[in-house]
Design a protein around this motif. Structure first.
Motif, PDB file in Angstrom:
ATOM      1  N   HIS A  50       4.817  -1.878   2.849  1.00  0.00           N
ATOM      2  CA  HIS A  50       5.357  -2.818   1.880  1.00  0.00           C
ATOM      3  C   HIS A  50       4.233  -3.302   0.976  1.00  0.00           C
ATOM      4  CE1 HIS A  50       9.084  -2.615   4.132  1.00  0.00           C
ATOM      5  NE2 HIS A  50       8.334  -2.690   5.216  1.00  0.00           N
ATOM      6  N   ALA A  51       4.534  -4.175   0.031  1.00  0.00           N
ATOM      7  CA  ALA A  51       3.535  -4.571  -0.964  1.00  0.00           C
ATOM      8  C   ALA A  51       2.258  -5.085  -0.317  1.00  0.00           C
ATOM      9  CB  ALA A  51       4.126  -5.616  -1.906  1.00  0.00           C
ATOM     10  N   SER A  52       2.394  -5.923   0.707  1.00  0.00           N
ATOM     11  CA  SER A  52       1.196  -6.468   1.364  1.00  0.00           C
ATOM     12  C   SER A  52       0.402  -5.373   2.061  1.00  0.00           C
ATOM     13  CB  SER A  52       1.593  -7.555   2.370  1.00  0.00           C
ATOM     14  OG  SER A  52       2.334  -6.995   3.443  1.00  0.00           O
ATOM     15  N   ASP A  53       1.104  -4.423   2.695  1.00  0.00           N
ATOM     16  CA  ASP A  53       0.421  -3.333   3.403  1.00  0.00           C
ATOM     17  C   ASP A  53      -0.315  -2.420   2.425  1.00  0.00           C
ATOM     18  OD1 ASP A  53       1.643  -4.048   5.985  1.00  0.00           O
ATOM     19  OD2 ASP A  53       3.493  -3.315   5.077  1.00  0.00           O
ATOM     20  N   LEU A  54       0.302  -2.163   1.278  1.00  0.00           N
ATOM     21  CA  LEU A  54      -0.328  -1.320   0.265  1.00  0.00           C
ATOM     22  C   LEU A  54      -1.577  -1.994  -0.297  1.00  0.00           C
ATOM     23  CD1 LEU A  54       3.028  -0.293  -1.428  1.00  0.00           C
ATOM     24  CD2 LEU A  54       1.493   1.289  -0.242  1.00  0.00           C
ATOM     25  N   ALA A  55      -1.503  -3.312  -0.474  1.00  0.00           N
ATOM     26  CA  ALA A  55      -2.673  -4.058  -0.948  1.00  0.00           C
ATOM     27  C   ALA A  55      -3.793  -4.032   0.085  1.00  0.00           C
ATOM     28  CB  ALA A  55      -2.268  -5.495  -1.266  1.00  0.00           C
ATOM     29  N   ILE A  56      -3.443  -4.221   1.341  1.00  0.00           N
ATOM     30  CA  ILE A  56      -4.441  -4.206   2.426  1.00  0.00           C
ATOM     31  C   ILE A  56      -5.114  -2.837   2.503  1.00  0.00           C
ATOM     32  CG2 ILE A  56      -4.678  -4.263   4.950  1.00  0.00           C
ATOM     33  CD1 ILE A  56      -2.402  -6.427   4.867  1.00  0.00           C
ATOM     34  N   ALA A  57      -4.300  -1.788   2.465  1.00  0.00           N
ATOM     35  CA  ALA A  57      -4.858  -0.436   2.549  1.00  0.00           C
ATOM     36  C   ALA A  57      -5.804  -0.146   1.382  1.00  0.00           C
ATOM     37  CB  ALA A  57      -3.730   0.596   2.576  1.00  0.00           C
ATOM     38  N   ALA A  58      -5.474  -0.683   0.207  1.00  0.00           N
ATOM     39  CA  ALA A  58      -6.334  -0.472  -0.955  1.00  0.00           C
ATOM     40  C   ALA A  58      -7.659  -1.199  -0.823  1.00  0.00           C
ATOM     41  CB  ALA A  58      -5.610  -0.928  -2.220  1.00  0.00           C
ATOM     42  N   ALA A  59      -7.652  -2.368  -0.207  1.00  0.00           N
ATOM     43  CA  ALA A  59      -8.869  -3.183  -0.114  1.00  0.00           C
ATOM     44  C   ALA A  59      -9.819  -2.725   0.983  1.00  0.00           C
ATOM     45  CB  ALA A  59      -8.491  -4.646   0.115  1.00  0.00           C
ATOM     46  N   ARG A  60      -9.330  -2.032   1.979  1.00  0.00           N
ATOM     47  CA  ARG A  60     -10.175  -1.688   3.129  1.00  0.00           C
ATOM     48  C   ARG A  60     -11.442  -0.904   2.770  1.00  0.00           C
ATOM     49  NH1 ARG A  60      -8.235  -3.576   7.714  1.00  0.00           N
ATOM     50  NH2 ARG A  60      -5.985  -3.707   8.102  1.00  0.00           N
ATOM     51  N   ILE A 134     -15.022 -12.775  -5.059  1.00  0.00           N
ATOM     52  CA  ILE A 134     -13.562 -12.876  -5.109  1.00  0.00           C
ATOM     53  C   ILE A 134     -12.975 -11.481  -4.983  1.00  0.00           C
ATOM     54  CG2 ILE A 134     -11.556 -13.497  -6.500  1.00  0.00           C
ATOM     55  CD1 ILE A 134     -13.179 -15.697  -7.782  1.00  0.00           C
ATOM     56  N   LEU A 135     -12.030 -11.321  -4.061  1.00  0.00           N
ATOM     57  CA  LEU A 135     -11.338 -10.046  -3.869  1.00  0.00           C
ATOM     58  C   LEU A 135      -9.960 -10.135  -4.509  1.00  0.00           C
ATOM     59  CD1 LEU A 135     -11.579  -7.241  -2.445  1.00  0.00           C
ATOM     60  CD2 LEU A 135     -10.356  -8.281  -0.513  1.00  0.00           C
ATOM     61  N   LEU A 136      -9.744  -9.322  -5.542  1.00  0.00           N
ATOM     62  CA  LEU A 136      -8.428  -9.213  -6.166  1.00  0.00           C
ATOM     63  C   LEU A 136      -7.696  -8.035  -5.535  1.00  0.00           C
ATOM     64  CD1 LEU A 136      -9.288  -9.636  -9.982  1.00  0.00           C
ATOM     65  CD2 LEU A 136      -8.620 -11.407  -8.346  1.00  0.00           C
ATOM     66  N   VAL A 137      -6.491  -8.284  -5.040  1.00  0.00           N
ATOM     67  CA  VAL A 137      -5.732  -7.226  -4.373  1.00  0.00           C
ATOM     68  C   VAL A 137      -4.300  -7.210  -4.898  1.00  0.00           C
ATOM     69  CG1 VAL A 137      -7.092  -7.199  -2.254  1.00  0.00           C
ATOM     70  CG2 VAL A 137      -5.201  -8.787  -2.455  1.00  0.00           C
ATOM     71  N   GLY A 138      -3.743  -6.015  -5.006  1.00  0.00           N
ATOM     72  CA  GLY A 138      -2.366  -5.888  -5.461  1.00  0.00           C
ATOM     73  C   GLY A 138      -1.650  -4.767  -4.766  1.00  0.00           C
ATOM     74  N   GLY A 139      -0.354  -4.963  -4.548  1.00  0.00           N
ATOM     75  CA  GLY A 139       0.495  -3.918  -3.986  1.00  0.00           C
ATOM     76  C   GLY A 139       1.783  -3.826  -4.792  1.00  0.00           C
ATOM     77  N   CYS A 140       2.402  -2.666  -4.763  1.00  0.00           N
ATOM     78  CA  CYS A 140       3.647  -2.471  -5.499  1.00  0.00           C
ATOM     79  C   CYS A 140       4.547  -1.491  -4.749  1.00  0.00           C
ATOM     80  CB  CYS A 140       3.370  -1.937  -6.906  1.00  0.00           C
ATOM     81  SG  CYS A 140       4.863  -1.676  -7.896  1.00  0.00           S
ATOM     82  N   LYS A 141       5.808  -1.917  -4.544  1.00  0.00           N
ATOM     83  CA  LYS A 141       6.818  -1.028  -3.971  1.00  0.00           C
ATOM     84  C   LYS A 141       8.084  -1.094  -4.838  1.00  0.00           C
ATOM     85  CE  LYS A 141       8.871   0.461   0.396  1.00  0.00           C
ATOM     86  NZ  LYS A 141       9.141   0.165   1.824  1.00  0.00           N
ATOM     87  N   GLU A 142       7.866  -1.065  -6.141  1.00  0.00           N
ATOM     88  CA  GLU A 142       8.983  -1.265  -7.058  1.00  0.00           C
ATOM     89  C   GLU A 142       9.845  -0.024  -7.254  1.00  0.00           C
ATOM     90  OE1 GLU A 142       7.887  -3.284 -10.643  1.00  0.00           O
ATOM     91  OE2 GLU A 142       7.213  -5.072  -9.557  1.00  0.00           O
ATOM     92  N   ALA A 160       6.779   2.970  -9.461  1.00  0.00           N
ATOM     93  CA  ALA A 160       6.184   3.707  -8.344  1.00  0.00           C
ATOM     94  C   ALA A 160       5.491   2.750  -7.386  1.00  0.00           C
ATOM     95  CB  ALA A 160       5.194   4.730  -8.889  1.00  0.00           C
ATOM     96  N   ASP A 161       4.907   3.323  -6.334  1.00  0.00           N
ATOM     97  CA  ASP A 161       4.305   2.517  -5.268  1.00  0.00           C
ATOM     98  C   ASP A 161       2.821   2.822  -5.119  1.00  0.00           C
ATOM     99  OD1 ASP A 161       6.966   1.849  -4.935  1.00  0.00           O
ATOM    100  OD2 ASP A 161       7.238   3.095  -3.149  1.00  0.00           O
ATOM    101  N   GLY A 162       2.066   1.802  -4.732  1.00  0.00           N
ATOM    102  CA  GLY A 162       0.638   1.980  -4.497  1.00  0.00           C
ATOM    103  C   GLY A 162      -0.045   0.647  -4.301  1.00  0.00           C
ATOM    104  N   GLY A 163      -1.364   0.701  -4.161  1.00  0.00           N
ATOM    105  CA  GLY A 163      -2.163  -0.504  -3.997  1.00  0.00           C
ATOM    106  C   GLY A 163      -3.479  -0.352  -4.728  1.00  0.00           C
ATOM    107  N   SER A 164      -4.072  -1.473  -5.124  1.00  0.00           N
ATOM    108  CA  SER A 164      -5.384  -1.438  -5.769  1.00  0.00           C
ATOM    109  C   SER A 164      -6.125  -2.731  -5.480  1.00  0.00           C
ATOM    110  CB  SER A 164      -5.257  -1.223  -7.285  1.00  0.00           C
ATOM    111  OG  SER A 164      -4.609  -2.314  -7.895  1.00  0.00           O
ATOM    112  N   ALA A 165      -7.451  -2.665  -5.594  1.00  0.00           N
ATOM    113  CA  ALA A 165      -8.281  -3.836  -5.321  1.00  0.00           C
ATOM    114  C   ALA A 165      -9.583  -3.738  -6.088  1.00  0.00           C
ATOM    115  CB  ALA A 165      -8.571  -3.948  -3.815  1.00  0.00           C
ATOM    116  N   VAL A 166     -10.132  -4.898  -6.452  1.00  0.00           N
ATOM    117  CA  VAL A 166     -11.468  -4.957  -7.031  1.00  0.00           C
ATOM    118  C   VAL A 166     -12.211  -6.147  -6.443  1.00  0.00           C
ATOM    119  CG1 VAL A 166     -10.811  -3.872  -9.229  1.00  0.00           C
ATOM    120  CG2 VAL A 166     -10.788  -6.356  -9.034  1.00  0.00           C
TER     121      VAL A 166
END
Length: 336
Positions: A50-60, A134-142, A160-166
């Motif tokens: 889900h959105a939170s999981d995609l964000a977490i996976a992107a930040a790891r 500061i960790l910016l994180v985002g997830g999308c399951k739209e 589409a779905d995915g995650g990203s972080a900076v």
């Protein structure tokens, strides 16, 4: 001391929907989906992500190189379509990433949010000397909110779905975050929405039967007639303003990092800035992921060697409502 992006990362689920699959779902020919809508394929998450999981996976990957305890703030900037309704994903993300010393919160302005999130992070670091990372994180399951049986909104099949972080920090060696420009035209506030689930039309058996929990456009032709004359001028306005505030012009752009749109709008935007297509990153194999697109584009530009020290990149996006936003980044290229 400069404030900039020190690291970028992305995550995409394994499942892929091709233009051929989308043609079957929409009734739109495959070649039209590729040539007109600019989409060869997109990633789609399964029921476990889900959105939170995609964000977490992107930040790891970022936190594999940076001590999680050094993060002072975690900000979620991704899709408002999250795991639960009336729920903040930021505390879950903070906990799962082990960033125990960070406080966490969310900012949301649908698809326009990444350039805004960069400004917020920069302003926080500039005004509060106790903040360093500061960790910016985002997830999308739209992809989940498209109703392919609804002709008013099925053109949004590029969701589409995915995650990203900076990672944004003071004294960054990879880049400097420069200036931003943001504009809102609230006359579009009622054009795009999920009709049911909020306080105006609370969830019920009737709303489910009427399929009102998918994204919908009240009057597509009417919105197009009002929006088309304004969209490119507003895009151009925020890009030019952010560059001017940063001491640059469109001629200085090395790479433009926009949200994913249909191909004709992408080309019109480039023409309005007198930029060739090789000076922009177009996500035709990933689609549109709410606020994540410019963040993902920045990661790809970095990984593909499209940025060299001194280069200027512009993140730009727009979100329904409607808000257009741009933030300028000066690349330094030094990796820690």
């Amino acid at each position: 001391m400069n404030i900039g992006i020190e690291a970028t990362s992305t995550y995409f689920p394994n499942e892929i929907e091709t233009a051929a699959v989308l043609a079957e779902k929409t009734g739109i020919p495959e070649n039209v989906i590729i040539d007109k809508f600019g989409l060869y394929q997109k990633h789609v998450a399964d029921d476990t992500m889900h959105a939170s999981d995609l964000a977490i996976a992107a930040a790891r990957p970022i936190l594999a190189k940076v001590d999680p305890l050094s993060i002072d703030v975690v900000i979620y900037f991704g899709s408002p379509h999250k795991d639960y309704h009336v729920w903040s994903s930021a505390p879950k993300i903070q906990y799962e990433l082990g960033t125990k010393n960070a406080y966490a919160f969310e900012i949301m302005n649908v698809s326009s949010c990444f350039p805004i999130a960069l400004k917020v992070a920069k302003d926080m670091l500039k005004s509060d000397q106790s903040i360093h990372n500061i960790l910016l994180v985002g997830g999308c399951k739209e992809s989940q909110i498209i109703d392919y049986d609804n002709p008013r909104s099925r053109f949004m099949f590029n969701f589409a779905d995915g995650g990203s972080a900076v990672l944004v920090k003071r004294g960054a060696k990879m880049s400097d975050i420069l200036e931003s420009a943001i504009t809102t035209d609230g006359s579009f506030h009622d054009d795009v929405r999920i009709p049911a689930g909020g306080s105006k039309r609370f969830a019920s058996f009737e709303t489910v039967e009427k399929r009102e929990h998918y994204i919908d456009v009240v009057d597509p032709a009417g919105m197009k007639a009002r929006l088309d004359p304004l969209s490119i001028p507003y895009f151009t306005e925020v890009i030019r303003k952010s560059l001017k505030k940063s001491g640059f012009t469109p001629e200085d752009i090395k790479i433009l990092l926009p949200l994913h749109t249909k191909r004709s709008m992408f080309r019109e935007l480039l023409q309005s800035l007198n930029l060739p297509e090789e000076k922009a990153l177009y996500l035709d194999h990933h689609g549109h992921m709410s606020a994540l697109d410019p963040c993902i584009g920045l990661h790809f530009a970095s990984e593909q060697g499209k940025l060299e020290p001194g280069d200027i990149a512009v993140t730009v996006s727009a979100g329904t409502g409607y808000t257009w936003a741009a933030t300028v980044i000066e690349w330094k290229g030094e990796k820690t």
